[in-house]
Design a protein around this motif. Structure first.
Motif, PDB file in Angstrom:
ATOM      1  N   ILE A 105       1.672 -62.002   1.781  1.00 27.20           N
ATOM      2  CA  ILE A 105       1.748 -61.227   0.552  1.00 27.20           C
ATOM      3  C   ILE A 105       3.068 -61.579  -0.133  1.00 27.20           C
ATOM      4  O   ILE A 105       4.146 -61.223   0.348  1.00 27.20           O
ATOM      5  CB  ILE A 105       1.678 -59.708   0.820  1.00 27.20           C
ATOM      6  N   PHE A 106       2.984 -62.267  -1.253  1.00 26.63           N
ATOM      7  CA  PHE A 106       4.175 -62.730  -1.961  1.00 26.63           C
ATOM      8  C   PHE A 106       4.798 -61.607  -2.789  1.00 26.63           C
ATOM      9  O   PHE A 106       6.020 -61.496  -2.886  1.00 26.63           O
ATOM     10  CB  PHE A 106       3.801 -63.911  -2.852  1.00 26.63           C
ATOM     11  N   ALA A 107       3.949 -60.772  -3.425  1.00 25.42           N
ATOM     12  CA  ALA A 107       4.430 -59.649  -4.237  1.00 25.42           C
ATOM     13  C   ALA A 107       3.377 -58.552  -4.200  1.00 25.42           C
ATOM     14  O   ALA A 107       2.179 -58.830  -4.138  1.00 25.42           O
ATOM     15  CB  ALA A 107       4.704 -60.090  -5.672  1.00 25.42           C
ATOM     16  N   LEU A 108       3.828 -57.292  -4.261  1.00 29.10           N
ATOM     17  CA  LEU A 108       2.918 -56.154  -4.111  1.00 29.10           C
ATOM     18  C   LEU A 108       3.279 -55.042  -5.084  1.00 29.10           C
ATOM     19  O   LEU A 108       4.444 -54.631  -5.177  1.00 29.10           O
ATOM     20  CB  LEU A 108       2.992 -55.638  -2.672  1.00 29.10           C
ATOM     21  N   ASN A 109       2.258 -54.547  -5.815  1.00 31.33           N
ATOM     22  CA  ASN A 109       2.408 -53.360  -6.674  1.00 31.33           C
ATOM     23  C   ASN A 109       3.638 -53.428  -7.578  1.00 31.33           C
ATOM     24  O   ASN A 109       4.544 -52.608  -7.492  1.00 31.33           O
ATOM     25  CB  ASN A 109       2.488 -52.099  -5.820  1.00 31.33           C
ATOM     26  N   GLN A 110       3.635 -54.376  -8.481  1.00 32.60           N
ATOM     27  CA  GLN A 110       4.762 -54.533  -9.388  1.00 32.60           C
ATOM     28  C   GLN A 110       4.326 -54.362 -10.840  1.00 32.60           C
ATOM     29  O   GLN A 110       3.246 -54.785 -11.226  1.00 32.60           O
ATOM     30  CB  GLN A 110       5.412 -55.908  -9.207  1.00 32.60           C
ATOM     31  N   ARG A 111       5.179 -53.732 -11.627  1.00 29.67           N
ATOM     32  CA  ARG A 111       4.927 -53.596 -13.057  1.00 29.67           C
ATOM     33  C   ARG A 111       5.061 -54.962 -13.727  1.00 29.67           C
ATOM     34  O   ARG A 111       5.869 -55.791 -13.308  1.00 29.67           O
ATOM     35  CB  ARG A 111       5.923 -52.626 -13.692  1.00 29.67           C
ATOM     36  N   THR A 112       4.249 -55.190 -14.755  1.00 23.60           N
ATOM     37  CA  THR A 112       4.293 -56.468 -15.447  1.00 23.60           C
ATOM     38  C   THR A 112       4.040 -56.262 -16.928  1.00 23.60           C
ATOM     39  O   THR A 112       3.555 -55.199 -17.345  1.00 23.60           O
ATOM     40  CB  THR A 112       3.255 -57.445 -14.843  1.00 23.60           C
ATOM     41  N   GLU A 124       0.280 -52.708 -13.909  1.00 22.83           N
ATOM     42  CA  GLU A 124       0.797 -52.877 -12.555  1.00 22.83           C
ATOM     43  C   GLU A 124      -0.235 -53.619 -11.719  1.00 22.83           C
ATOM     44  O   GLU A 124      -1.347 -53.140 -11.537  1.00 22.83           O
ATOM     45  CB  GLU A 124       1.106 -51.526 -11.907  1.00 22.83           C
ATOM     46  N   PHE A 125       0.114 -54.798 -11.261  1.00 18.87           N
ATOM     47  CA  PHE A 125      -0.829 -55.579 -10.460  1.00 18.87           C
ATOM     48  C   PHE A 125      -0.782 -55.158  -8.993  1.00 18.87           C
ATOM     49  O   PHE A 125       0.192 -54.559  -8.529  1.00 18.87           O
ATOM     50  CB  PHE A 125      -0.579 -57.080 -10.612  1.00 18.87           C
ATOM     51  N   ASP A 126      -1.866 -55.486  -8.262  1.00 18.92           N
ATOM     52  CA  ASP A 126      -1.949 -55.130  -6.851  1.00 18.92           C
ATOM     53  C   ASP A 126      -1.137 -56.085  -5.979  1.00 18.92           C
ATOM     54  O   ASP A 126      -0.199 -55.680  -5.321  1.00 18.92           O
ATOM     55  CB  ASP A 126      -3.404 -55.111  -6.382  1.00 18.92           C
ATOM     56  N   LEU A 127      -1.524 -57.363  -5.969  1.00 18.89           N
ATOM     57  CA  LEU A 127      -0.798 -58.279  -5.102  1.00 18.89           C
ATOM     58  C   LEU A 127      -0.949 -59.734  -5.508  1.00 18.89           C
ATOM     59  O   LEU A 127      -1.954 -60.139  -6.097  1.00 18.89           O
ATOM     60  CB  LEU A 127      -1.224 -58.118  -3.641  1.00 18.89           C
ATOM     61  N   ILE A 128       0.098 -60.498  -5.188  1.00 13.87           N
ATOM     62  CA  ILE A 128       0.081 -61.949  -5.306  1.00 13.87           C
ATOM     63  C   ILE A 128       0.103 -62.507  -3.892  1.00 13.87           C
ATOM     64  O   ILE A 128       0.909 -62.087  -3.060  1.00 13.87           O
ATOM     65  CB  ILE A 128       1.297 -62.467  -6.107  1.00 13.87           C
ATOM     66  N   ILE A 129      -0.801 -63.436  -3.633  1.00 14.17           N
ATOM     67  CA  ILE A 129      -0.911 -64.045  -2.310  1.00 14.17           C
ATOM     68  C   ILE A 129      -0.446 -65.493  -2.368  1.00 14.17           C
ATOM     69  O   ILE A 129      -0.732 -66.213  -3.324  1.00 14.17           O
ATOM     70  CB  ILE A 129      -2.370 -63.965  -1.807  1.00 14.17           C
ATOM     71  N   LEU A 136       0.299 -69.816  -5.422  1.00 18.96           N
ATOM     72  CA  LEU A 136       0.261 -68.376  -5.678  1.00 18.96           C
ATOM     73  C   LEU A 136      -0.997 -68.012  -6.456  1.00 18.96           C
ATOM     74  O   LEU A 136      -1.352 -68.678  -7.426  1.00 18.96           O
ATOM     75  CB  LEU A 136       1.483 -67.938  -6.480  1.00 18.96           C
ATOM     76  N   THR A 137      -1.654 -66.929  -6.026  1.00 16.63           N
ATOM     77  CA  THR A 137      -2.840 -66.429  -6.733  1.00 16.63           C
ATOM     78  C   THR A 137      -2.759 -64.915  -6.858  1.00 16.63           C
ATOM     79  O   THR A 137      -2.233 -64.221  -5.987  1.00 16.63           O
ATOM     80  CB  THR A 137      -4.140 -66.803  -5.991  1.00 16.63           C
ATOM     81  N   MET A 138      -3.308 -64.410  -7.979  1.00 13.96           N
ATOM     82  CA  MET A 138      -3.291 -62.978  -8.290  1.00 13.96           C
ATOM     83  C   MET A 138      -4.580 -62.333  -7.802  1.00 13.96           C
ATOM     84  O   MET A 138      -5.680 -62.838  -8.053  1.00 13.96           O
ATOM     85  CB  MET A 138      -3.166 -62.790  -9.803  1.00 13.96           C
ATOM     86  N   TRP A 139      -4.449 -61.171  -7.132  1.00 17.47           N
ATOM     87  CA  TRP A 139      -5.609 -60.479  -6.572  1.00 17.47           C
ATOM     88  C   TRP A 139      -5.564 -58.985  -6.867  1.00 17.47           C
ATOM     89  O   TRP A 139      -4.488 -58.385  -6.968  1.00 17.47           O
ATOM     90  CB  TRP A 139      -5.682 -60.676  -5.056  1.00 17.47           C
ATOM     91  N   ASP A 140      -6.745 -58.393  -7.003  1.00 18.26           N
ATOM     92  CA  ASP A 140      -6.908 -56.945  -7.111  1.00 18.26           C
ATOM     93  C   ASP A 140      -7.689 -56.450  -5.906  1.00 18.26           C
ATOM     94  O   ASP A 140      -8.611 -57.140  -5.432  1.00 18.26           O
ATOM     95  CB  ASP A 140      -7.681 -56.574  -8.384  1.00 18.26           C
ATOM     96  N   ILE A 141      -7.352 -55.264  -5.428  1.00 24.04           N
ATOM     97  CA  ILE A 141      -8.104 -54.640  -4.332  1.00 24.04           C
ATOM     98  C   ILE A 141      -8.922 -53.498  -4.920  1.00 24.04           C
ATOM     99  O   ILE A 141      -8.390 -52.669  -5.663  1.00 24.04           O
ATOM    100  CB  ILE A 141      -7.149 -54.117  -3.242  1.00 24.04           C
TER     101      ILE A 141
END
Length: 296
Positions: A105-112, A124-129, A136-141
């Motif tokens: 998990i590269f980044a978690l729950n961050q404002r953008t 606010e995104f969920d996570l970058i993997i 790096l890829t952007m994901w939603d849970i």
């Protein structure tokens, strides 16, 4: 073309097979994460913004238009906050499982912030993997009902066809918003959890669609800024109700409208009542026209 099974799905399945265990340090980390999210139960609604958020921008435009006009919303039911908290809990569990499965998990729950020529959108995104090659890829849970899990999240094409919640635009919006910091980041997709069975499914996107959705977002912002009472129009019409393929004489809301917060403002004569013909106790519909059955 995508591989039949996404590498992320392989890692999840491999971890969950047999007798999976969460390391103590991940259990502690998850407990801290959930503690933060549980605090949102007491949060108050944010003030109205000049533009929709990134989580709203892909919804049907008539919903966005109604929001700008400050139409009355359908009151939230008593279980609303519990459902939102349940979704937060699902996310915490998913992240713990991903990390235990060896996913970085590269980044978690961050404002953008997404900057556009028509204005800036926030979210606010969920996570970058980050994968093994450093991509790096952007994901939603997402926590999903059985029906949504089996139909909506079965493929990217299915998601695009019935995206009344704007999940696709939301994901691409987050991805583009983070590109100034991470030039090579791409949209990944969704990690869905079936609320009834606990199954986890990876639904990946086609990242080459980004330009299309970016253009759609910019057009929507421009249209939103021009929205007034006089130019409101419904995106959907009501539909004919049938029973065993035969018309009942009733008309009901389209499925997309059934979840809209402005359904009663948009359809002043709307009635929520037991589904005609059905004997099921919990079968209800939103009717725009209901024909009373004649007594036998």
């Amino acid at each position: 073309m995508f591989e039949d099974v996404h590498w992320l799905q392989v890692k999840i399945d491999d971890f969950l097979s047999g007798t999976p265990e969460l390391p103590q340090h991940l259990i502690f980390k998850a407990s801290q994460n959930f503690n933060d999210k549980l605090g949102r139960f007491n949060s108050k609604p944010r003030g109205k913004s000049n533009l929709p958020s990134l989580s709203q921008i892909g919804k049907p435009f008539c919903q966005l238009h109604a929001n700008k006009l400050d139409w009355s919303q359908t009151p939230k039911d008593r279980s609303f906050k519990i459902k939102m908290t349940y979704g937060d809990m699902t996310e915490v569990i998913a992240v713990a499982i991903l990390e235990a499965a060896g996913v970085k998990i590269f980044a978690l729950n961050q404002r953008t912030r997404l900057e556009t020529t028509e204005g800036d959108l926030y979210g606010e995104f969920d996570l970058i993997i980050e994968d093994d090659d450093g991509n790096l890829t952007m994901w939603d849970i997402k926590s999903a009902s059985r029906f949504a899990f089996e139909h909506k999240f079965k493929s990217y094409e299915a998601m695009k066809e019935g995206d009344s919640f704007g999940y696709v635009s939301q994901l691409f919006g987050y991805t583009i918003a983070e590109r100034p910091k991470y030039p090579d980041i791409k949209a990944g997709g969704w990690i869905a959890i079936n609320k009834e069975t606990g199954e986890m499914k990876v639904c990946s996107v086609d990242p080459t669609d980004e330009e299309i959705y970016h253009a759609n977002i910019v057009r929507t912002i421009k249209r939103y800024k021009e929205a007034e009472e006089k130019n409101f129009s419904r995106e959907f019409s009501d539909v004919e109700e049938t029973w065993y393929k035969k018309p009942t004489g009733n008309r009901k809301l389209a499925s997309s409208c059934s979840f809209c917060d402005y359904r009663y403002s948009c359809w002043p004569n709307l009635e929520y009542r037991k589904k005609a013909k059905s004997k099921a106790a919990n079968a209800y519909e939103y009717y725009t026209h209901y024909k009373e059955e004649e007594a036998a």
